[in-house]
Design a protein around this motif. Structure first.
Motif: not given
Length: 499
Positions: A47, A69-72, A74, A135, A138, A144
């Motif tokens: 993270a 901890r916020d996915r967006d 990151r 990454t 993705r 997403h």
């Protein structure tokens, strides 16, 4: 730890200053490198919290994830880091150079230079490898989606992390290992992992190193006390001062990274460093073209055959790198002299025009006699190489123990070689014992029956001879993936049941 490194560490303790263990620089330091200092929360393996990145010492760019901890958030961090990194690596695709191949009958094209990435320590390399793996697969569309730079960032980080595993590669370097390759301190290897302490040992000494032991961390993990007392409250209330706090934490490491680069640049570079950098340029060219052509990302894991081939390449690179370092650096070669894999001596006799006509056609086979005071632990028939003439082979004809001031024997060109005593009769004797080593030379002297000037060592020349060799060694043959058993990825086999 080698003998000479252990001695250097003892001297560092006695003097309070780091001791050099190399006379030349064994890695390429780019004129325009990118420095990347990643930072992650303690206990969070992948993270990202922040990164300080850039190619200008005076203008680093700070990237911060205010909610790790916020996915967006990151992926916004990854997007911006991807923009910076891809812009840097793409800047080397505007110039190419032609390389002759097939003995000058043809040429191939590659990029004239390659990017170089620096992180503070091996843990930084591991972070980039993990971040690249998380990454590069993705999707840029679907449920997403992420910006297109995110998977591209992952592919480039994976490329750099994989290159860091190749001994001698300079595409991704970490400051701790780069300094440890050239200096020895009076502390343990675990303590050397702290960049600030290691650099202080080299620049100022042990007293300065003690003063910075509790300084800011070099990442990628933060200090748990910092997390609990400083970072957690700032994240909890989304404090606007968080970026400035992180910048203050990272700036000392940023300064030390550029001081490390300047320190290494002041060292003379080894002769074979350029050759290894050419290999890095080849690797960069191949991958950049693969990406430009829309090639697939690196697989999650290698198949059995691909893994074996990669291991074979890494072993070959490690062997070649060890030999090249020894040939470039007398201090490194001294380790092999202590182990009996090399010795130094003076040429006492030479027959440069000796021709061997016992075969189907005459061949040039000069002989020289080398006298050395070092123990000689090689058998007759062993092939040796001299760093000063790496393309020339020297076969040991005989080894004779002598006591000075005995005169060196004559060496007529056609004389048969004296009988070689068994190696058990050649113990490492006292200082007054010397050895005469008779050598037959081949290669590196031209294609005629007369040696080219300077290709045969002359009487009086100081020569180092070693069992090490830069000669290319072909790897073993590997099966086709379809021919491996099912336990290694191949197709399962079925036996027909009897009727």
């Amino acid at each position: 730890m080698s003998t000479l490194t252990a001695l250097a560490r003892a001297q560092a303790v006695a003097t309070g200053r780091a001791q050099p263990i190399a006379t030349v620089r064994h890695l390429h330091v780019h004129d325009h490198p990118m420095v990347l200092i990643p930072l992650a929360m303690a206990g969070e393996a992948n993270a990202p919290l922040a990164a300080l990145v850039g190619t200008d010492p005076a203008e680093p760019e700070l990237l911060v994830v205010t909610q790790p901890r916020d996915r967006d958030e990151r992926f916004r961090f990854a997007d911006r880091l991807g923009q910076i990194l891809t812009a840097y690596v793409d800047s080397f695709t505007d110039r190419t150079e032609e390389i002759p191949v097939d003995r000058g009958k043809d040429v191939r094209t590659r990029y004239a230079d390659a990017p170089q990435l620096w992180v503070p320590n091996p843990a930084g390399v591991d972070f980039l490898r993990l971040f690249g793996r998380s990454t590069r697969f993705r999707s840029v569309d679907g449920e997403h989606p992420v910006p297109i730079t995110v998977p591209l960032l992952g592919r480039w980080l994976t490329f750099f992390a994989n290159s860091a595993e190749v001994p001698g590669s300079s595409l991704l370097l970490n400051a701790v290992q780069a300094l440890g390759l050239h200096w020895a301190t009076g502390q343990s290897g675990a303590e050397d992992a702290q960049l600030g302490v290691l650099l202080a040992w080299i620049e100022q000494g042990a007293a300065a190193a003690r003063a910075v032991e509790n300084g800011p961390v070099a990442g990628p993990a933060t200090d748990p006390d910092f997390d609990n007392k400083v970072l957690a409250p700032l994240i909890e209330r989304s404090a606007p001062e968080l970026p400035e706090v992180v910048r203050t934490l990272l700036l000392p490491t940023w300064d030390r990274m550029w001081r490390t680069l300047n320190l290494l640049r002041r060292m003379p570079v080894g002769d074979r460093v350029r050759q290894r950098w050419d290999g890095d340029k080849d690797a960069y060219t191949a991958f950049a073209q693969h990406v430009a052509e829309g090639g697939a990302p690196q697989p999650r894991r290698d198949g059995a055959v691909a893994a074996a081939a990669r291991l074979q390449r890494l072993e070959s690179a490690a062997s070649r790198y060890a030999v090249q370092r020894a040939f470039d650096d007398p201090l490194v070669l001294a380790e092999y002299r202590l182990a009996g894999a090399a010795f130094a001596g003076t040429v006492t006799l030479a027959a440069p025009d000796r021709v061997d006509d016992t075969g189907k056609r005459p061949v040039l086979r000069p002989r020289i006699m080398v006298r050395t005071g070092e123990p000689v632990r090689v058998e007759p028939g062993t092939t040796l190489t001299s760093p000063s003439r790496p393309s020339q082979k020297a076969r040991v004809v005989s080894v004779t123990r002598v006591h000075p001031p005995t005169a060196a024997p004559s060496l007529p060109a056609s004389a048969p070689a004296p009988a070689a005593p068994p190696s058990s009769a050649l113990p490492a004797g006292p200082d007054e014992i010397e050895f005469d080593v008779l050598l037959e030379l081949s290669g590196g002297m031209g294609r005629k029956l007369v040696a080219e000037p300077g290709s045969v060592p002359a009487v009086g020349e100081r020569l180092v001879l070693t069992t090490l060799s830069e000669e290319f060694r072909r790897g073993g043959a590997l099966p086709d993936p379809a021919e491996t058993p099912w336990t290694h990825g191949g197709p399962p086999t079925y036996e027909e049941s009897p009727a």
